[in-house]
Structures are given as structure tokens and as C-alpha cells.
Design a protein around this motif. Structure first.
Motif, PDB file in Angstrom:
ATOM      1  N   ASN A 118       0.825  -1.207   0.000  1.00 14.98           N
ATOM      2  CA  ASN A 118       0.000   0.000   0.000  1.00 14.98           C
ATOM      3  C   ASN A 118       0.857   1.255   0.000  1.00 14.98           C
ATOM      4  OD1 ASN A 118      -2.476  -1.358  -0.020  1.00 14.98           O
ATOM      5  ND2 ASN A 118      -2.532  -1.519   2.221  1.00 14.98           N
ATOM      6  N   LEU A 119       1.865   1.275   0.891  1.00 13.46           N
ATOM      7  CA  LEU A 119       2.748   2.431   0.956  1.00 13.46           C
ATOM      8  C   LEU A 119       3.546   2.568  -0.340  1.00 13.46           C
ATOM      9  CD1 LEU A 119       3.960   4.793   2.473  1.00 13.46           C
ATOM     10  CD2 LEU A 119       5.582   3.205   3.545  1.00 13.46           C
TER      11      LEU A 119
ATOM     12  N   LEU B  29      13.794   9.400   6.727  1.00 11.49           N
ATOM     13  CA  LEU B  29      12.466   9.864   7.095  1.00 11.49           C
ATOM     14  C   LEU B  29      11.825   8.787   7.957  1.00 11.49           C
ATOM     15  CD1 LEU B  29      10.940  11.439   3.844  1.00 11.49           C
ATOM     16  CD2 LEU B  29      11.377  12.599   6.007  1.00 11.49           C
ATOM     17  N   THR B  30      11.160   9.211   9.028  1.00 16.74           N
ATOM     18  CA  THR B  30      10.462   8.284   9.901  1.00 16.74           C
ATOM     19  C   THR B  30       8.984   8.272   9.537  1.00 16.74           C
ATOM     20  OG1 THR B  30      12.030   8.745  11.692  1.00 16.74           O
ATOM     21  CG2 THR B  30       9.950   7.710  12.305  1.00 16.74           C
ATOM     22  N   LYS B  31       8.445   7.075   9.304  1.00 17.60           N
ATOM     23  CA  LYS B  31       7.019   6.949   8.986  1.00 17.60           C
ATOM     24  C   LYS B  31       6.183   7.263  10.228  1.00 17.60           C
ATOM     25  CE  LYS B  31       8.162   2.951   6.082  1.00 17.60           C
ATOM     26  NZ  LYS B  31       7.966   1.492   5.937  1.00 17.60           N
ATOM     27  N   PRO B  32       5.024   7.928  10.055  1.00 20.63           N
ATOM     28  CA  PRO B  32       4.511   8.495   8.801  1.00 20.63           C
ATOM     29  C   PRO B  32       5.169   9.839   8.507  1.00 20.63           C
ATOM     30  CG  PRO B  32       2.961   8.931  10.572  1.00 20.63           C
ATOM     31  CD  PRO B  32       4.083   8.118  11.183  1.00 20.63           C
TER      32      PRO B  32
ATOM     33  N   GLU C 211       7.487  16.580   2.216  1.00 20.54           N
ATOM     34  CA  GLU C 211       8.801  16.521   2.866  1.00 20.54           C
ATOM     35  C   GLU C 211       9.711  15.565   2.108  1.00 20.54           C
ATOM     36  OE1 GLU C 211      10.973  15.688   7.178  1.00 20.54           O
ATOM     37  OE2 GLU C 211       8.839  15.236   6.932  1.00 20.54           O
ATOM     38  N   LEU C 212       9.171  14.425   1.687  1.00 19.73           N
ATOM     39  CA  LEU C 212       9.959  13.483   0.903  1.00 19.73           C
ATOM     40  C   LEU C 212      10.415  14.120  -0.399  1.00 19.73           C
ATOM     41  CD1 LEU C 212      11.106  10.684   0.260  1.00 19.73           C
ATOM     42  CD2 LEU C 212       8.849  10.043  -0.616  1.00 19.73           C
TER      43      LEU C 212
END
Length: 227
Positions: free
Chosen positions: A11-12, A99-102, A107-108
Motif C-alpha cells: 500500500n505504501l 524519514l520516519t514513517k509516517p 517533505e519526501l
């Protein structure tokens, strides 16, 4: 720009791929570290986004192996973990950012743009070359201060050439950096895009900014080289 996305959460992965394509990136995906390693060594990428918690080969080992093999494209680590040590491990393995989810898609995009620019020695999102201006953040192109509308792929070709001013880029290399791995590399589509860029950005032939080198490719000449 062509991105390798290694993420086992389907999904991600789908969400990120759609967002990156919306942001004008071409995206190849891998579901595990083994496939990611194959793709990372077989194809040319401008950057990679790698999850740490991957099956078969975890993200840290994947990054270490890529770096040992001399693969130098920028890498952003994705992690759902809170421990600072996991982030440090990713950076120590050879990643350039994390990057830390979520996280927010914007930002990405901003971090990805910054890493790609810095990898070619360009700190600012605004790239200028004489009368030509390209804003990698807004994807805006101007000539002599006037906005010029480019199609998605015209923009990709121009952006890649602007990021590599003065360097000869073959049709194959251009194709590999603006399309995903399923594209037919024998296509003459790059010639079409170069022709359109010349017509849109320099309709009077005043600047002659894209030089064709027979049998080699194309070079976006630096403005101080243009007579």
C-alpha cells in the motif's frame, strides 16, 4: 529523474510511487532487498528510497552492499522505528538522509530534490544558465524572465541537462534517467524532445544552447561557452 523505491508494504509502495510520478519522477519499485540490490546495480538511478525493514536482505545491508560496489546515488532511508540507533545505523551504512514513517509527501519530495541537486554540486533549487532558469521545487521554467510551458517529459529532459551542464549525455543515458526500466531504449523519442525544447526555449535559434555531438549525444552548453 529516475528513482528506485524499495518498500515491502504494498500500500505504501503504491502511494509513494503515485506521488513521485505526480512530482515528475520515473519510478522503479522492488518488494525486497534482493530485488532492490539487483535493480540498484543493473540500472542507472538518480536516487533511491529504501525501507530499513525489508525481507531477504534488510535495508541496512542493502545500502552497505550498494556502497561497497561503488554505487553512489543518494539514498533516503525510510523507517517506522523510533529508536535513534536505527537512524544512525542507516546513515552509517551509507544513506544520505532518513524519514520516519509516517511523513508528509512534500517533505519526501523536498529532501529528494535537495539530495539530487547536491549530488551534482547544485545547492539551490533554482538553476540558472544565462537566459534560462529552472526551479526544481516548482518545476517552473523561464527564458529571459518569461514562463515557458513544457510537457512532463520535455521538462525531465531539460532538468537532467541543466543539472549536468557542459556534459555530453547519450540518448541511452537520457532515456534511462527519464523513463522506467520497461521503456524501449531503442526509441528515437529523445530526438523529438530535444527538437521540441529547441523550438520552445530558443525559437529564433539565438542561443544554440543544446549541442548535438554526432554519435555521442547532446550537451547543454554553459552560457559562458555560448558565443
Amino acid at each position: 529523474m529516475r528513482i528506485l523505491l524499495v518498500e515491502d508494504d504494498k500500500n505504501l509502495q503504491s502511494q509513494l510511487k503515485q506521488q513521485l510520478q505526480k512530482d515528475n519522477y520515473s519510478v522503479d519499485t522492488a518488494d525486497d532487498g534482493e530485488i532492490g540490490l539487483y535493480q540498484g546495480t543493473e540500472y542507472q538511478y538518480d536516487a533511491a528510497i529504501i525501507d530499513l525493514g525489508l525481507p531477504k536482505i534488510d535495508g541496512k545491508e542493502l545500502i552497505k552492499t550498494l556502497r561497497k560496489q561503488g554505487i553512489g546515488f543518494p539514498i533516503i532511508v525510510l523507517t517506522a522505528r523510533d529508536r535513534w540507533q536505527d537512524k544512525v545505523d542507516g546513515l552509517d551504512a551509507g544513506a544520505d538522509d532518513y524519514l520516519t514513517k509516517p511523513f508528509h509527501p512534500q517533505e519526501l519530495q523536498a529532501r529528494l530534490n535537495a539530495l539530487i541537486r547536491r549530488s551534482v554540486g547544485q545547492a539551490s533549487p533554482v538553476i540558472e544558465n544565462g537566459p534560462f532558469l529552472l526551479d526544481t521545487a516548482s518545476m517552473q521554467v523561464k527564458v529571459d524572465g518569461l514562463d515557458v510551458s513544457l510537457s512532463s517529459y520535455e521538462y525531465k529532459v531539460f532538468e537532467y541537462l541543466m543539472l549536468h551542464q557542459g556534459q555530453v549525455k547519450s540518448k541511452t543515458e537520457l532515456t534511462e534517467h527519464i523513463y522506467d526500466q520497461d521503456f524501449d531504449l531503442d526509441s528515437n523519442v529523445i530526438e523529438v524532445f530535444i527538437r521540441r525544447l529547441r523550438k520552445k526555449l530558443d525559437p529564433q535559434g539565438e542561443y544554440q544552447f543544446i549541442e548535438t555531438l554526432r554519435g555521442q549525444g547532446y550537451k547543454l552548453r554553459k552560457f559562458d561557452e555560448i558565443a
